[in-house]
Design a protein around this motif. Structure first.
Motif, short mmCIF file in Angstrom:
data_model
loop_
_atom_site.label_atom_id
_atom_site.label_comp_id
_atom_site.label_asym_id
_atom_site.label_seq_id
_atom_site.Cartn_x
_atom_site.Cartn_y
_atom_site.Cartn_z
N ARG A 41 18.49 -25.13 -2.99
CA ARG A 41 19.28 -25.37 -1.80
C ARG A 41 20.76 -24.95 -2.33
O ARG A 41 21.56 -24.44 -1.32
CB ARG A 41 19.39 -26.96 -1.94
CG ARG A 41 18.28 -27.84 -0.98
CD ARG A 41 18.20 -27.50 0.32
NE ARG A 41 19.34 -28.00 1.16
CZ ARG A 41 19.05 -28.49 2.40
NH1 ARG A 41 17.93 -28.52 2.77
NH2 ARG A 41 20.18 -28.61 2.90
N VAL A 42 21.18 -25.15 -3.74
CA VAL A 42 22.53 -24.39 -4.07
C VAL A 42 22.52 -23.01 -3.65
O VAL A 42 23.64 -22.26 -3.31
CB VAL A 42 22.87 -24.68 -5.40
CG1 VAL A 42 24.13 -23.94 -6.08
CG2 VAL A 42 23.17 -26.43 -5.80
N ALA A 43 21.34 -22.17 -4.44
CA ALA A 43 21.27 -20.90 -3.99
C ALA A 43 21.21 -20.39 -2.42
O ALA A 43 21.97 -19.46 -2.19
CB ALA A 43 20.12 -20.44 -4.70
N ASP A 44 20.47 -21.29 -1.51
CA ASP A 44 20.55 -20.91 -0.18
C ASP A 44 21.92 -21.09 0.41
O ASP A 44 22.45 -20.53 1.34
CB ASP A 44 19.88 -22.01 0.61
CG ASP A 44 18.19 -21.48 0.30
OD1 ASP A 44 17.98 -20.58 -0.26
OD2 ASP A 44 17.44 -22.35 0.52
N GLU A 45 22.73 -22.19 -0.04
CA GLU A 45 24.11 -22.41 0.28
C GLU A 45 25.08 -21.28 0.01
O GLU A 45 25.88 -20.71 0.61
CB GLU A 45 24.72 -23.65 -0.08
CG GLU A 45 26.00 -24.08 0.49
CD GLU A 45 26.25 -24.25 1.80
OE1 GLU A 45 27.24 -23.89 2.47
OE2 GLU A 45 25.21 -24.59 2.38
N VAL B 160 26.19 -2.74 6.17
CA VAL B 160 27.67 -2.92 6.38
C VAL B 160 28.21 -3.87 7.22
O VAL B 160 27.42 -4.65 7.74
CB VAL B 160 28.16 -1.29 7.13
CG1 VAL B 160 27.78 -0.14 6.36
CG2 VAL B 160 27.31 -1.44 8.45
N ASN B 161 29.48 -4.53 7.07
CA ASN B 161 29.92 -5.51 7.72
C ASN B 161 30.76 -5.11 9.08
O ASN B 161 30.89 -3.93 9.41
CB ASN B 161 30.79 -6.48 6.78
CG ASN B 161 32.23 -5.66 6.63
OD1 ASN B 161 32.22 -4.67 6.66
ND2 ASN B 161 33.20 -6.60 6.22
N PRO B 162 30.96 -6.09 10.16
CA PRO B 162 31.56 -5.77 11.12
C PRO B 162 33.00 -5.24 10.81
O PRO B 162 33.31 -4.12 11.85
CB PRO B 162 31.62 -6.97 11.71
CG PRO B 162 30.64 -7.92 11.40
CD PRO B 162 30.46 -7.51 9.97
N ALA B 163 33.69 -5.34 9.99
CA ALA B 163 34.91 -4.66 9.83
C ALA B 163 34.92 -3.24 9.31
O ALA B 163 35.70 -2.55 9.79
CB ALA B 163 35.54 -5.43 8.44
N PHE B 164 33.75 -3.03 8.72
CA PHE B 164 33.42 -1.33 8.55
C PHE B 164 33.17 -0.94 9.97
O PHE B 164 33.71 0.50 10.26
CB PHE B 164 32.01 -1.26 7.75
CG PHE B 164 31.67 0.14 7.70
CD1 PHE B 164 31.98 0.87 6.85
CD2 PHE B 164 30.69 0.60 8.72
CE1 PHE B 164 31.73 2.30 6.63
CE2 PHE B 164 29.95 1.94 8.47
CZ PHE B 164 30.62 2.74 7.80
N THR B 165 32.60 -1.30 10.90
CA THR B 165 32.35 -0.75 12.20
C THR B 165 33.57 -0.61 12.95
O THR B 165 33.93 0.31 13.56
CB THR B 165 31.53 -1.67 12.86
OG1 THR B 165 30.10 -1.73 12.25
CG2 THR B 165 31.07 -1.13 14.61
N GLU C 249 28.56 -15.26 5.42
CA GLU C 249 29.61 -15.68 6.29
C GLU C 249 30.86 -14.85 5.89
O GLU C 249 31.66 -14.20 6.64
CB GLU C 249 30.09 -17.01 6.16
CG GLU C 249 29.07 -18.06 6.97
CD GLU C 249 29.39 -19.60 6.78
OE1 GLU C 249 30.42 -19.95 6.14
OE2 GLU C 249 28.77 -20.31 7.51
N VAL C 250 31.11 -14.94 4.65
CA VAL C 250 32.26 -14.06 4.16
C VAL C 250 32.12 -12.62 4.41
O VAL C 250 33.07 -12.02 4.89
CB VAL C 250 32.56 -14.06 2.32
CG1 VAL C 250 33.58 -13.39 1.75
CG2 VAL C 250 32.81 -15.53 2.25
N PHE C 251 31.08 -12.10 4.15
CA PHE C 251 30.60 -10.55 4.42
C PHE C 251 30.94 -10.23 5.78
O PHE C 251 31.58 -9.32 6.14
CB PHE C 251 29.01 -10.54 4.09
CG PHE C 251 28.62 -8.94 4.33
CD1 PHE C 251 28.82 -8.28 3.07
CD2 PHE C 251 28.06 -8.61 5.53
CE1 PHE C 251 28.37 -6.91 3.47
CE2 PHE C 251 27.57 -7.22 5.68
CZ PHE C 251 27.88 -6.48 4.45
#
Length: 633
Positions: free
Chosen positions: A61-65, A93-98, A72-74
């Motif tokens: 559960r800790v790993a999943d969290e 790639v993340n949305p900021a890359f786009t 979310e950060v990505f």
């Protein structure tokens, strides 16, 4: 969980399959478990028991969290993130890359970062990049890359190599930012800070830098350097008759002509109005100076044709030559050339005049004033006046700047311009500077007893900061005033003075900041290396030089420069104080630009310390500023 057991397992006779939390009996820790169970029924179909397993899944559960948080950060990061395989193929790639590049994830994944390649970086650049990544595991720097739409942008990147437990590289991850706007702002400020906005000639700051280089070269090679101070004869009547726009165009053409008369190693600078300096470098024979100036005089006397209007003007030229035992620095050389130029005008204009060596008389005058200033310090003839600084957003009085005056026994109260240059150029700098510091702290202590707790600032010269014991001496002086909080003291570094051993000065500033003393960069834009000092020195604020602020109402170049300085300072988290705020209209512009504080005659003139409490009691934020602040939010 009980509802689930009742409604699903008991009521519907379903398997029990649930993740839930329990409190462990032995240590009272709350853990996550996964329960699997099956009901056993009697002959009538009623449940009698449930058998199954319970598994501790807390670690999962800790790993999943953590995975959810990383995702979310990505997704939310404002910097672009690229993850590639060890072979360099893009995995994610993340949305900021786009947003930065224009490439959506589905078009980038599977490709390599070469899809952004612009061709601006050569193969050696990439060789250094890969060498750093493979040897050190990290590389940071800037690219000029190309977006999907073909436009170029400056990309600031930090790339890291990701290794497995065996030390093998399995991934590369990069953070990228689009710093195109910041770079353009820096280039604009750099240009405006070192060039004349009208003619494109060097400004005073650049001229001084060029002269220092030329002087240094002359000392090594023995070649001569000529400083030619030029003034257009009868320029004012031309301006008055045809207008300032016509006069400006004539000035531009005059600079173009000057450029054609000199070599690539020489330079043209505009000091203001119709006054210029031509710097002739690497002169082997004195005759070459006169030949070049004759060429300039002939070119300048040719008619100017602007909008079919023909104007004939001439110039007067004063020349100071280096090496000269009486003129070893740019200021003195320019001053000597200026004096020579006035001799050329007095002699009939449209001619040159070499500076004659009457320095003996001037030197004697200097020595006389130096001795008199030494006596003034000994007999307590110096005074401090204080000029308030106010917040443009609120009108709050934020602090005062201590400004030295000389209560001359026969000439009355003298402004610093009448004596400070002599102090700055001699060993009087240190004792006078420490007297100012003592007196300022003593006055701040008096004000505190009256319930006035204001920040006070004083000017400090680079010559002080370059002393190895500066921080120690400052602490000793502060220790004599234990009631004064060091955070209420601000030292303004005079940016118009060249600083040697910049790293030592930075260490000195850091040592002083650790005890609470704050620093600001004074006269920003007029010194030797504005952007270098601004970027490297750990200062809390920057003060825009009064010349830019004072003239900005009618000068678009000064407006652009002030606006750019404010924008860059706010980007770097520095406070901005505008000097030379002489009218309410100056404040209106500065409020629009986002400037933090104002100082100048439009707020208050420097005043004796005993007048400050009454001024504070009377001070109110101008209604025009308040209304403008309300409109701009």
């Amino acid at each position: 969980m009980l509802d689930y057991f009742r409604d699903s397992t008991l009521a519907r006779r379903q398997f029990f399959d649930r993740e839930y939390r329990i409190v462990r009996h032995d240590d009272q820790r709350i853990i996550w478990v996964h329960g699997l169970g099956k009901l056993e029924l009697d002959e009538a179909g009623n449940p009698v028991r449930m058998t199954g397993t319970i598994q501790d899944i807390s670690a999962r559960r800790v790993a999943d969290e953590r995975l959810r948080l990383f995702h979310e950060v990505f997704q939310a990061a404002t910097e672009g993130i690229i993850v590639t395989s060890s072979e360099g193929h893009i995995i994610e790639v993340n949305p900021a890359f786009t947003a930065i590049t224009g490439y959506p994830a589905e078009e980038a994944v599977g490709k390599t970062p070469r899809l952004l390649k612009s061709g601006y970086q050569d193969i050696e650049f990439y060789q250094h990049l890969w060498a750093a990544l493979l040897d050190q595991g990290v590389w940071a720097g800037e690219f000029v890359n190309k977006r999907k739409d073909g436009t170029l942008f400056t990309q600031q990147s930090r790339i890291g190599a990701i290794r497995n437990s065996q030390g093998e590289i399995t991934r590369f991850a990069a953070l990228i930012s689009d710093v195109t706007s910041l770079k353009e702002s820096q280039r604009q400020v750099e240009y405006l800070a070192y060039h004349d906005g009208l003619t494109g000639a060097l400004n005073r700051t650049s001229l001084y830098a060029q002269m220092l280089k030329a002087i240094n070269k002359s000392q090594k090679t023995g070649e001569m350097l000529a400083v030619c101070y030029l003034d257009i004869d009868n320029f004012k009547p031309v301006n008055d008759e045809w207008g300032h726009d016509f006069g400006d165009r004539l000035l531009v053409e005059a600079v173009n002509r000057l450029q054609t008369c000199i070599r690539a190693s020489d330079a043209v600078a505009r000091l203001g109005g119709d006054e210029f300096v031509v710097l002739l470098c690497g002169i082997k024979h004195a005759e070459a100076i006169a030949e070049t100036v004759e060429r300039i005089l002939r070119s300048a006397s040719e008619p100017y044709t602007i909008d079919e209007i023909i104007v004939v003007t001439t110039i007067s030229v004063g020349i100071a030559v280096y090496p000269d035992e009486l003129a070893q620095d740019p200021d003195t050389l320019i001053r000597n050339a200026d004096h020579a130029m006035y001799e050329a005008k007095r002699s009939g204009k449209n001619r040159m005049h070499f500076f004659d060596q009457e320095g003996d008389r001037k030197q004697r005058e200097f020595q006389t004033q130096y001795a008199r200033l030494s006596s003034a310090l000994e007999y307590s003839e110096f005074r401090l006046h204080y000029q308030p600084k106010v917040a443009l957003r609120t009108g709050e009085v934020m602090g005062v700047e201590a400004l030295i005056r000389w209560q001359h026994p026969t000439e009355g109260l003298l402004p610093p311009g009448d004596f400070l240059p002599v102090i700055e150029s001699t060993e009087l700098t240190l004792p006078v500077g420490e007297w100012v510091l003592h007196e300022t702290l003593r006055q701040k202590q008096r004000w505190q007893k009256q319930g006035i707790n204001l920040s006070v600032s004083i000017n400090v010269f680079a010559k002080h900061l370059q002393r190895p014991d500066f921080a120690e001496r400052l602490q000793r002086i502060l220790a004599r005033f234990p009631e004064v909080d060091p955070t209420g003291l601000e030292l303004e570094i005079l940016e118009t003075t060249a600083m040697e051993n910049l790293d030592d000065i930075i260490r000195c500033l850091d040592e002083c900041r650790r005890i609470g003393v704050r620093f600001s960069l004074d006269d920003f834009g007029t010194g030797y290396s504005s952007l270098t000092y601004f970027r490297k020195l750990p200062v809390d604020a920057v003060k825009i030089d009064r010349s830019f602020v004072r003239d900005m109402l009618g000068n678009r170049n000064d407006q652009a420069l002030v606006r750019s300085i404010v924008s860059m300072a706010r980007t770097l988290g520095r406070q901005v104080i505008a000097e030379g705020v002489e009218t309410l209209e100056h404040g209106d512009y500065l409020i629009d630009y986002g400037c933090d504080q104002a100082q100048g005659f439009g707020v208050a003139r420097p005043m004796p310390p005993e007048m400050l409490p009454d001024w504070i009691a009377r001070w109110q934020m101008p209604e025009g500023w308040r209304a403008r602040q309300d409109r701009t939010g």
